[in-house]
Design a protein around this motif. Structure first.
Motif, mmCIF file in Angstrom:
data_model
loop_
_atom_site.group_PDB
_atom_site.id
_atom_site.type_symbol
_atom_site.label_atom_id
_atom_site.label_comp_id
_atom_site.label_asym_id
_atom_site.label_seq_id
_atom_site.Cartn_x
_atom_site.Cartn_y
_atom_site.Cartn_z
ATOM 1 N N GLY A 9 97.758 97.200 93.834
ATOM 2 C CA GLY A 9 96.679 96.548 92.977
ATOM 3 C C GLY A 9 96.500 95.042 93.271
ATOM 4 O O GLY A 9 96.282 94.737 94.508
ATOM 5 N N GLU A 10 96.618 94.171 92.407
ATOM 6 C CA GLU A 10 96.221 92.835 92.529
ATOM 7 C C GLU A 10 97.424 91.906 93.240
ATOM 8 O O GLU A 10 97.245 90.927 93.566
ATOM 9 N N TYR A 11 98.694 92.641 93.111
ATOM 10 C CA TYR A 11 100.001 92.048 93.399
ATOM 11 C C TYR A 11 99.592 91.386 94.814
ATOM 12 O O TYR A 11 100.046 90.250 95.281
ATOM 13 N N ILE A 37 92.867 87.599 82.816
ATOM 14 C CA ILE A 37 93.419 86.461 83.473
ATOM 15 C C ILE A 37 93.587 86.402 84.935
ATOM 16 O O ILE A 37 93.216 85.584 85.600
ATOM 17 N N PHE A 38 94.060 87.592 85.070
ATOM 18 C CA PHE A 38 94.368 87.904 86.265
ATOM 19 C C PHE A 38 93.383 88.585 87.144
ATOM 20 O O PHE A 38 93.390 88.252 88.442
ATOM 21 N N TYR A 39 92.334 89.097 86.660
ATOM 22 C CA TYR A 39 91.320 89.341 87.316
ATOM 23 C C TYR A 39 90.304 88.376 87.816
ATOM 24 O O TYR A 39 89.956 88.256 89.082
ATOM 25 N N GLY A 40 90.414 87.153 86.847
ATOM 26 C CA GLY A 40 89.521 85.910 87.343
ATOM 27 C C GLY A 40 90.362 85.468 88.686
ATOM 28 O O GLY A 40 89.894 84.874 89.560
ATOM 29 N N LEU A 41 91.817 85.341 88.489
ATOM 30 C CA LEU A 41 92.704 84.716 89.271
ATOM 31 C C LEU A 41 92.607 85.313 90.691
ATOM 32 O O LEU A 41 92.564 84.736 92.077
ATOM 33 N N THR A 42 92.450 86.936 90.671
ATOM 34 C CA THR A 42 92.563 87.403 92.037
ATOM 35 C C THR A 42 90.985 87.514 92.708
ATOM 36 O O THR A 42 91.058 87.235 93.928
ATOM 37 N N VAL A 43 90.154 87.333 92.046
ATOM 38 C CA VAL A 43 88.712 87.090 92.655
ATOM 39 C C VAL A 43 88.676 85.622 93.167
ATOM 40 O O VAL A 43 88.166 85.583 94.242
ATOM 41 N N PHE A 44 89.412 84.811 92.346
ATOM 42 C CA PHE A 44 89.262 83.437 92.906
ATOM 43 C C PHE A 44 90.188 83.330 94.117
ATOM 44 O O PHE A 44 89.859 82.520 95.096
ATOM 45 N N ALA A 45 91.233 84.034 94.299
ATOM 46 C CA ALA A 45 92.102 84.259 95.664
ATOM 47 C C ALA A 45 91.121 84.537 96.690
ATOM 48 O O ALA A 45 91.309 84.350 97.819
ATOM 49 N N LEU A 46 89.915 85.412 96.393
ATOM 50 C CA LEU A 46 89.007 85.871 97.560
ATOM 51 C C LEU A 46 88.282 84.647 98.183
ATOM 52 O O LEU A 46 88.253 84.602 99.335
ATOM 53 N N ILE A 47 88.135 83.786 97.285
ATOM 54 C CA ILE A 47 87.223 82.599 97.543
ATOM 55 C C ILE A 47 88.159 81.614 98.395
ATOM 56 O O ILE A 47 87.963 81.098 99.305
ATOM 57 N N VAL A 48 89.334 81.339 97.843
ATOM 58 C CA VAL A 48 90.389 80.801 98.500
ATOM 59 C C VAL A 48 90.732 81.258 100.056
ATOM 60 O O VAL A 48 90.779 80.363 100.736
ATOM 61 N N MET A 49 90.936 82.555 100.061
ATOM 62 C CA MET A 49 91.100 83.039 101.505
ATOM 63 C C MET A 49 89.883 83.038 102.455
ATOM 64 O O MET A 49 90.193 83.087 103.530
ATOM 65 N N ARG A 50 88.888 82.966 101.910
ATOM 66 C CA ARG A 50 87.526 82.460 102.722
ATOM 67 C C ARG A 50 87.905 81.200 103.616
ATOM 68 O O ARG A 50 87.409 81.139 104.771
#
Length: 496
Positions: free
Chosen positions: A105-107, A394-407
């Motif tokens: 999953g998000e891990y 909290i973690f859904y938002g953090l995970t989608v934010f991770a997508l932005i960061v990894m761009r």
């Protein structure tokens, strides 16, 4: 050339003729197969999405969504908006899942973007909050619908509901601990039952609308209660019914041409679920006013009593099947996150072990069942849904934010599916609003307890993962050894 040589040559000539014949028909057959795959595999993905998302939520959440906005118009709007948010979130997770092809999953996404601490906090929260509370909510929903026909005209006693829910958890835990096949067969049967009851409610509502039952939709926005807090709480309950959208990238390996068909399945499948949910709510409002719906203990049972009498028993029976199917599906997939976290050394190793005889993640499943029963004892469905949704977003938002960061930080990673950057930005901002709005406008101690519990994972990480105190190993090793002997489990690598 002897007789044997002639026979051999004739055989070779015949083989060449057969090969040429096969080649002449092969392009036509291949084209037909490609056309069939283009049609069937998006259909398979759509069916998987619909079957995964539709569960107990649509039979529980309508009452809670309406209670927060207090009018039909905003209620239906919230249901549609939840579907849009789930679609956008699923597209973000599709990019993450095809970019980082690790299970858990998000891990792994949080691990890749932010490192081990946010990933550990996610596994810590999932293990002890979101997954068990989800299991508890579904089983409480089952218990409400299973007991409602035996208490006509009044609410079933809470003791009965909680005992039934605990019994359901025990049975499902045992089934999934004993046999993977048995749990899978049960899931297939219950999924069919789920689609039958959804179809019955939608068709009944369409017939009633065609007969002119529209009085409850007049002035549908009158007396509505609209605030940031009420909308956020309504979203919590609506999104609970869409839960499962974040796991759709798990079907990637089962799809033909997944990088085309996965986003296509999401774009078609989740809006299809949204249409079903809106139509089901419209069906409820054709026979119940807002006040009557809020007073109903089990909305679908009340609908069945008014529309399908004397065959009203069909509704609670099939809703029970649907909720049990959702609970079984939750339990069936429980071991994946624990296995990954255990492999990384972020959880007790025994929770990632597999049964030697039955090849099931028995320790993880039993652990989930035990924690879920603990949540059932003091909690009710609405409180647990708010508690679950606050933590999970909290973690859904953090995970989608991770997508932005990894761009920006992982530009070298291959992205077979690439969504426009505006989509993860929108989902991240909505997640921030969903998490902060209830705290700011209507603060409750439950949110504070949830935050403190999540942050307590930092202490656990520091002591047992980062520092790795030897005394902790001295305590856990004998426990692991005895549990291994009791449950007959070993690390997955040894089974493989």
């Amino acid at each position: 050339m002897g007789e044997e040589g002639l026979r051999k040559r004739k055989g070779e000539d015949k083989g060449r003729e057969d090969a040429q014949s096969i080649q002449s028909h092969e392009p036509q057959r291949t084209n037909l197969q490609k056309q069939a795959r283009l049609f069937l595999f998006p259909l398979y993905g759509i069916c998987m999405i619909v079957g995964t998302i539709i569960g107990s939520g649509i039979f529980v959440s309508p009452k809670s969504v309406l209670a927060n906005v207090e009018a039909v118009g905003p209620c239906l709007t919230i249901w549609a908006a939840c579907g849009v948010l789930a679609t956008l979130g699923a597209l973000c997770f599709a990019e993450l899942g095809t970019m980082i092809t690790k299970s858990g999953g998000e891990y792994p996404y949080l691990m890749e973007a932010f490192g081990p601490i946010p990933a550990f906090l996610f596994s810590w929260t999932s293990l002890l909050v979101t997954k068990p509370s989800s299991f508890a909510i579904i089983c409480l929903s089952f218990a409400e619908y299973a007991s409602a026909p035996f208490y006509p005209g009044c609410d079933p006693p809470q003791a009965v509901i909680k005992c039934l829910a605990a019994a359901a958890i025990v049975v499902i835990t045992i089934v999934n601990s004993l046999s993977v096949k048995l749990g899978s067969y049960l899931q297939n049967f219950l999924m069919a039952a789920k689609m039958i009851i959804v179809t019955i409610i939608i068709v009944s509502g369409i017939v009633l609308l065609a007969q002119g039952k529209t009085e409850n939709f007049q002035d549908s926005f009158k007396d509505s209660k609209i605030s940031v807090s009420s909308i956020s709480l309504a979203f919590y309950n609506g999104l609970w019914a869409y839960d499962g959208w974040n796991q759709l990238n798990y079907i990637t390996e089962e799809l033909q041409n997944p990088y085309r068909n996965l986003p296509l399945s999401i774009i078609i499948g989740i809006p299809l679920v949204t249409v079903c949910y809106v139509l089901i709510n419209i069906s409820y409002f054709t026979v119940m006013t807002s006040t009557e719906l809020l007073q109903s203990q089990a909305v679908a049972v009340t609908f069945g009593d008014r529309v399908l009498y004397p065959a009203s028993w069909i509704v609670p029976l099939f809703v029970v099947f649907s909720t049990i199917g959702s609970a079984n599906g939750t339990c069936f997939t429980a071991g994946r996150l624990v296995y990954v976290a255990g492999r990384e050394g972020h959880m007790l190793k025994v929770l990632s072990y597999i049964s030697v005889k039955r090849l099931t993640p028995a320790p993880a499943i039993i652990f989930y069942g035990a924690i879920a029963i603990i949540y059932i004892i003091p909690g009710d469905i609405d409180t647990l849904i708010n508690y679950f949704s606050f933590a999970v977003w909290i973690f859904y938002g953090l995970t989608v934010f991770a997508l932005i960061v990894m761009r920006f930080t992982r530009k070298q990673l291959e992205r077979p599916i690439r969504v426009p950057i505006v989509i993860p930005v929108i989902v991240t901002l909505v997640s921030v609003v969903l998490v902060l709005a209830p705290i700011i406008s209507a603060p409750e101690l439950a949110y504070l307890y949830c935050i403190l519990f999540i942050l307590s994972g930092l202490l656990v990480y520091a002591l047992f993962v980062h520092l790795k105190f030897s005394w902790a190993q001295k305590i856990s090793n004998p426990i692991t050894m005895h549990l291994q002997m009791l449950l007959e489990v070993v690390p997955a690598e040894e089974v493989a």
